[in-house]
Design an enzyme around this catalytic site. Structure first.
Site, PDB file in Angstrom:
ATOM      1  N   HIS A 104       0.807  -1.230   0.000  1.00  0.00           N
ATOM      2  CA  HIS A 104       0.000   0.000   0.000  1.00  0.00           C
ATOM      3  C   HIS A 104       0.840   1.280   0.000  1.00  0.00           C
ATOM      4  O   HIS A 104       0.509   2.245   0.685  1.00  0.00           O
ATOM      5  CB  HIS A 104      -0.959   0.002   1.185  1.00  0.00           C
ATOM      6  CG  HIS A 104      -2.045  -1.030   1.102  1.00  0.00           C
ATOM      7  ND1 HIS A 104      -2.537  -1.505  -0.095  1.00  0.00           N
ATOM      8  CD2 HIS A 104      -2.746  -1.670   2.076  1.00  0.00           C
ATOM      9  CE1 HIS A 104      -3.496  -2.401   0.144  1.00  0.00           C
ATOM     10  NE2 HIS A 104      -3.630  -2.516   1.445  1.00  0.00           N
ATOM     11  N   HIS A 175      -9.702   2.134   0.378  1.00  0.00           N
ATOM     12  CA  HIS A 175      -9.615   0.977   1.268  1.00  0.00           C
ATOM     13  C   HIS A 175     -10.726   0.995   2.329  1.00  0.00           C
ATOM     14  O   HIS A 175     -10.474   0.718   3.503  1.00  0.00           O
ATOM     15  CB  HIS A 175      -8.247   0.933   1.929  1.00  0.00           C
ATOM     16  CG  HIS A 175      -7.801  -0.442   2.337  1.00  0.00           C
ATOM     17  ND1 HIS A 175      -8.461  -1.186   3.293  1.00  0.00           N
ATOM     18  CD2 HIS A 175      -6.770  -1.210   1.904  1.00  0.00           C
ATOM     19  CE1 HIS A 175      -7.840  -2.343   3.448  1.00  0.00           C
ATOM     20  NE2 HIS A 175      -6.810  -2.382   2.609  1.00  0.00           N
ATOM     21  N   GLU A 295     -11.570  -3.748  -2.750  1.00  0.00           N
ATOM     22  CA  GLU A 295     -10.602  -2.791  -3.277  1.00  0.00           C
ATOM     23  C   GLU A 295     -10.460  -2.982  -4.785  1.00  0.00           C
ATOM     24  O   GLU A 295      -9.869  -3.952  -5.244  1.00  0.00           O
ATOM     25  CB  GLU A 295      -9.251  -2.991  -2.591  1.00  0.00           C
ATOM     26  CG  GLU A 295      -9.298  -2.886  -1.077  1.00  0.00           C
ATOM     27  CD  GLU A 295      -8.150  -3.630  -0.425  1.00  0.00           C
ATOM     28  OE1 GLU A 295      -6.985  -3.287  -0.729  1.00  0.00           O
ATOM     29  OE2 GLU A 295      -8.413  -4.563   0.365  1.00  0.00           O
TER      30      GLU A 295
END
Length: 331
Positions: A104, A175, A295
């Site tokens: 991420h 997210h 996601e």
């Protein structure tokens, strides 16, 4: 649409909260991390509830960053194996913040930055920031924006754009964890029904890194082509049947039989990561399975998998991605 001072970072940087309202839907977005803090929608009886997991104050987002609750994630959503990738015959090294891998965007990705904000008309908020060359190890200056637009009927559209001055990789997502019974109602994974229009998943190893195999879901627990209760134990990328598209196409639906609420997901992206929040621990005010993340994304570790859809962005090109959330009820 209105803005209010939410809090300030320890260095004094102000964080604002923006509220968008339209056709019975209320959405709140923070300039810290581009966080989607709340989405309030009615159930079958018309009772409003927030259906996105979020924290009430900035201090909790700062002390508990790892679940990435509602955050805008980048430069690269999901995992990159070994925290390294090869681009144009050069190896780039990233933070290894998930075991040996990068996750991420690294130690301080887009989810931990304060974005600039401006209203776009009455019902849209545009967040922007510049990610300098070398930030978290990624090459090229990246000018990036995400626009939250609350459209007619209470439809929420997220539009991402980015340009670069040097070859780089980009993979952005939101997210959020969804609990259609209400953020504090308990286990979404235990009771929600999910449909995902995908006949394959990217098979992964023990570190959730793709092996390169694109596995069929038929006859396995990964098959959500027909709606069914989701349960626990998912953190996997689904290879959407539609592939990459110029305009968003519906790819998933979540239904909570108890409240009647329905969430639809449409996207331009070729993948969707289903995560049932099994990793939530006692430090969080939410139990494992309290929300379901969907996601929309390109695939994990794409820079190291030339057979996957490319995430390379070059000067002169524009990265564009859209995801649309629709809200309804089923009687």
């Amino acid at each position: 649409m209105r803005s209010e001072l939410f809090d300030a970072l320890p260095d004094g940087t102000d964080v604002h909260r923006w509220t968008l309202e339209r056709d019975g839907v209320r959405v709140r977005v923070l300039t810290y991390g581009g966080v989607l803090q709340s989405v309030e929608v009615p159930d079958r009886e018309g009772v409003l509830a927030n259906i996105v997991l979020g924290f009430p104050d900035l201090a909790t987002y700062l002390t508990l960053p790892e679940p990435y609750l509602g955050a805008t994630v980048g430069r690269y959503a999901n995992r990159i194996a070994g925290g390294r990738f090869l681009l144009d015959e050069r190896v780039y090294h990233l933070a290894q913040n998930n075991g040996a891998n990068s996750l991420h965007g690294g130690e301080r990705g887009f989810d931990k930055r304060v974005w600039d904000a401006e209203a776009v008309g009455e019902h849209a908020l545009r967040l922007t920031r510049v990610s300098p060359h070398g930030e978290e190890g990624f090459p090229g200056r990246l000018d990036v924006s995400v626009t939250y637009a609350l459209e007619k009927g209470g439809v929420l559209r997220l539009s991402y754009e980015a340009v670069t001055d040097a070859p780089t990789i980009v993979n952005l997502t939101n997210h959020s964890y969804w609990n259609l019974g209400g953020a504090d109602s308990g286990s979404a994974a235990g009771g929600h029904e999910v449909r995902i229009d995908a006949g394959h998943v990217t098979a992964v190893d023990d570190e959730l890194i793709p092996t390169g195999e694109v596995a069929e879901v038929g006859g396995t627990r990964f098959d959500f082509r027909e709606s069914r209760k989701v349960g626990a134990g998912y953190d996997h990328n689904y290879v959407l049947d539609k592939g990459v598209t110029a305009a968003p196409e519906e790819v998933a639906e979540v239904h909570d039989p108890a409240s009647g609420r329905v969430l639809s997901v449409a996207t331009t992206e070729p993948g969707l990561q289903l995560y049932t929040a099994d990793g939530f621990d006692e430090a969080l005010p939410f139990a494992p399975g309290a929300g379901i993340a969907l996601e929309t994304q390109h695939f994990p570790d794409s820079p190291n998998r030339p057979e996957f859809p490319s995430t390379v962005l070059r000067p002169g090109d524009v990265y564009r991605s859209e995801t649309v959330y629709g809200f309804g009820v089923r009687r």
